[in-house]
Write a protein that holds these residues in place. Sequence first.
Motif, PDB file in Angstrom:
ATOM      1  N   SER A  77       0.833  -1.199   0.000  1.00 22.46           N
ATOM      2  CA  SER A  77       0.000   0.000   0.000  1.00 22.46           C
ATOM      3  C   SER A  77       0.865   1.244   0.000  1.00 22.46           C
ATOM      4  CB  SER A  77      -0.926   0.006   1.219  1.00 22.46           C
ATOM      5  OG  SER A  77      -0.165   0.091   2.396  1.00 22.46           O
ATOM      6  N   ARG A  78       0.229   2.339  -0.339  1.00 23.37           N
ATOM      7  CA  ARG A  78       0.841   3.661  -0.229  1.00 23.37           C
ATOM      8  C   ARG A  78      -0.162   4.537   0.505  1.00 23.37           C
ATOM      9  NH1 ARG A  78       1.595   2.471  -5.628  1.00 23.37           N
ATOM     10  NH2 ARG A  78      -0.043   3.942  -6.160  1.00 23.37           N
ATOM     11  N   VAL A  79       0.318   5.229   1.524  1.00 15.63           N
ATOM     12  CA  VAL A  79      -0.590   6.079   2.288  1.00 15.63           C
ATOM     13  C   VAL A  79      -0.574   7.524   1.807  1.00 15.63           C
ATOM     14  CG1 VAL A  79      -0.598   4.632   4.331  1.00 15.63           C
ATOM     15  CG2 VAL A  79       1.115   6.421   4.120  1.00 15.63           C
ATOM     16  N   GLY A  80       0.294   7.827   0.845  1.00 13.70           N
ATOM     17  CA  GLY A  80       0.288   9.137   0.215  1.00 13.70           C
ATOM     18  C   GLY A  80       0.887  10.236   1.066  1.00 13.70           C
ATOM     19  N   PRO A  81       0.845  11.438   0.534  1.00 18.15           N
ATOM     20  CA  PRO A  81       1.443  12.564   1.255  1.00 18.15           C
ATOM     21  C   PRO A  81       0.705  12.832   2.570  1.00 18.15           C
ATOM     22  CG  PRO A  81       0.340  13.308  -0.734  1.00 18.15           C
ATOM     23  CD  PRO A  81       0.273  11.822  -0.725  1.00 18.15           C
ATOM     24  N   THR A  82       1.453  13.326   3.522  1.00 12.99           N
ATOM     25  CA  THR A  82       0.887  13.614   4.835  1.00 12.99           C
ATOM     26  C   THR A  82      -0.091  14.774   4.735  1.00 12.99           C
ATOM     27  OG1 THR A  82       2.904  12.868   5.880  1.00 12.99           O
ATOM     28  CG2 THR A  82       1.466  14.229   7.199  1.00 12.99           C
ATOM     29  N   ASP A  83      -1.217  14.621   5.379  1.00  7.41           N
ATOM     30  CA  ASP A  83      -2.143  15.727   5.543  1.00  7.41           C
ATOM     31  C   ASP A  83      -2.429  15.860   7.037  1.00  7.41           C
ATOM     32  OD1 ASP A  83      -4.577  14.243   6.343  1.00  7.41           O
ATOM     33  OD2 ASP A  83      -4.615  13.522   4.284  1.00  7.41           O
ATOM     34  N   PRO A  84      -2.968  16.957   7.479  1.00 12.53           N
ATOM     35  CA  PRO A  84      -3.154  17.175   8.922  1.00 12.53           C
ATOM     36  C   PRO A  84      -3.983  16.092   9.616  1.00 12.53           C
ATOM     37  CG  PRO A  84      -3.551  19.203   7.710  1.00 12.53           C
ATOM     38  CD  PRO A  84      -3.375  18.110   6.694  1.00 12.53           C
ATOM     39  N   THR A  94       6.240  10.185   3.771  1.00  8.05           N
ATOM     40  CA  THR A  94       5.442   9.191   3.050  1.00  8.05           C
ATOM     41  C   THR A  94       5.852   9.229   1.597  1.00  8.05           C
ATOM     42  OG1 THR A  94       3.651  10.744   2.608  1.00  8.05           O
ATOM     43  CG2 THR A  94       3.483   9.436   4.633  1.00  8.05           C
ATOM     44  N   TYR A  95       5.278   8.314   0.831  1.00  2.00           N
ATOM     45  CA  TYR A  95       5.685   8.193  -0.562  1.00  2.00           C
ATOM     46  C   TYR A  95       4.468   7.935  -1.439  1.00  2.00           C
ATOM     47  CZ  TYR A  95       7.845   6.286  -4.758  1.00  2.00           C
ATOM     48  OH  TYR A  95       8.207   6.048  -6.044  1.00  2.00           O
ATOM     49  N   GLY A  96       4.454   8.552  -2.610  1.00  2.00           N
ATOM     50  CA  GLY A  96       3.443   8.263  -3.612  1.00  2.00           C
ATOM     51  C   GLY A  96       2.067   8.791  -3.271  1.00  2.00           C
ATOM     52  N   SER A 100      -6.142   2.535  -2.682  1.00  2.00           N
ATOM     53  CA  SER A 100      -7.213   1.915  -1.891  1.00  2.00           C
ATOM     54  C   SER A 100      -6.641   1.037  -0.777  1.00  2.00           C
ATOM     55  CB  SER A 100      -8.157   1.116  -2.791  1.00  2.00           C
ATOM     56  OG  SER A 100      -7.456   0.082  -3.451  1.00  2.00           O
ATOM     57  N   ASN A 101      -5.522   0.365  -1.035  1.00  2.00           N
ATOM     58  CA  ASN A 101      -4.893  -0.425   0.025  1.00  2.00           C
ATOM     59  C   ASN A 101      -4.356   0.486   1.127  1.00  2.00           C
ATOM     60  OD1 ASN A 101      -5.474  -2.777  -1.286  1.00  2.00           O
ATOM     61  ND2 ASN A 101      -3.366  -3.324  -1.744  1.00  2.00           N
ATOM     62  N   GLY A 102      -3.904   1.673   0.758  1.00  2.00           N
ATOM     63  CA  GLY A 102      -3.460   2.642   1.747  1.00  2.00           C
ATOM     64  C   GLY A 102      -4.617   3.097   2.628  1.00  2.00           C
ATOM     65  N   THR A 117       5.695   3.617  11.277  1.00  2.00           N
ATOM     66  CA  THR A 117       6.978   4.210  11.647  1.00  2.00           C
ATOM     67  C   THR A 117       8.004   4.252  10.532  1.00  2.00           C
ATOM     68  OG1 THR A 117       7.816   2.091  12.463  1.00  2.00           O
ATOM     69  CG2 THR A 117       6.732   3.539  14.054  1.00  2.00           C
ATOM     70  N   THR A 118       8.009   3.274   9.653  1.00  2.00           N
ATOM     71  CA  THR A 118       9.071   3.216   8.671  1.00  2.00           C
ATOM     72  C   THR A 118       8.531   2.724   7.333  1.00  2.00           C
ATOM     73  OG1 THR A 118      10.642   2.654  10.402  1.00  2.00           O
ATOM     74  CG2 THR A 118      11.345   2.235   8.156  1.00  2.00           C
ATOM     75  N   THR A 119       9.019   3.353   6.297  1.00  2.00           N
ATOM     76  CA  THR A 119       8.749   2.881   4.944  1.00  2.00           C
ATOM     77  C   THR A 119      10.093   2.656   4.294  1.00  2.00           C
ATOM     78  OG1 THR A 119       6.730   4.191   4.831  1.00  2.00           O
ATOM     79  CG2 THR A 119       7.643   3.415   2.753  1.00  2.00           C
ATOM     80  N   ILE A 120      10.281   1.500   3.712  1.00  2.00           N
ATOM     81  CA  ILE A 120      11.549   1.169   3.055  1.00  2.00           C
ATOM     82  C   ILE A 120      11.281   0.969   1.572  1.00  2.00           C
ATOM     83  CG2 ILE A 120      13.418  -0.497   2.885  1.00  2.00           C
ATOM     84  CD1 ILE A 120      12.942  -1.135   5.847  1.00  2.00           C
ATOM     85  N   PHE A 121      12.101   1.562   0.751  1.00  2.00           N
ATOM     86  CA  PHE A 121      11.964   1.447  -0.689  1.00  2.00           C
ATOM     87  C   PHE A 121      13.127   0.634  -1.221  1.00  2.00           C
ATOM     88  CE2 PHE A 121      10.481   5.610   0.721  1.00  2.00           C
ATOM     89  CZ  PHE A 121       9.145   5.488   0.419  1.00  2.00           C
ATOM     90  N   SER A 122      12.861  -0.254  -2.163  1.00  2.00           N
ATOM     91  CA  SER A 122      13.969  -0.997  -2.755  1.00  2.00           C
ATOM     92  C   SER A 122      14.103  -0.687  -4.224  1.00  2.00           C
ATOM     93  CB  SER A 122      13.761  -2.483  -2.560  1.00  2.00           C
ATOM     94  OG  SER A 122      12.504  -2.885  -3.062  1.00  2.00           O
TER      95      SER A 122
END
Length: 122
Positions: A77-84, A94-96, A100-102, A117-122
């Motif tokens: 999933s991707r939770v997208g950019p931070t909003d308040p 955050t990334y991307g 819907s999975n986010g 807490t952590t997102t890791i990209f490969s």
Amino acid sequence: MIRRRAQKALLAWDPVNPRIARLRLKGRFPNISIITVYAPTRVATDADKDSFYSDLEITMQKCPKRDFLILAGDWNSRVGPTDPNIHHIVGPFTYGQRCSNGDRLLQFVRSHNLFITTTIFS
């Protein structure tokens, strides 16, 4: 799959299904419950996703409330950019674009008072 030292601390091992496994280790205080996941991808059916989160819910209920809980794995999933509204859940990094999975992951995290807490990209 775990080191010898960790094997001595092993309290429980529960391979729930091919997507979820639970490991419980003896800690000094408290004990540690680790749930590893491989969430369904975006192309999976809603029924598969609902089943995954239902199984995860049941697995979490098996963890003693006093344990230190770690949920780790591939959430697909991707939770997208931070909003308040979600900054306290995901922090500033955050990334991307949220998918819907986010949305499902954020709903789950909110309902259990957890945070990402952590997102890791490969």
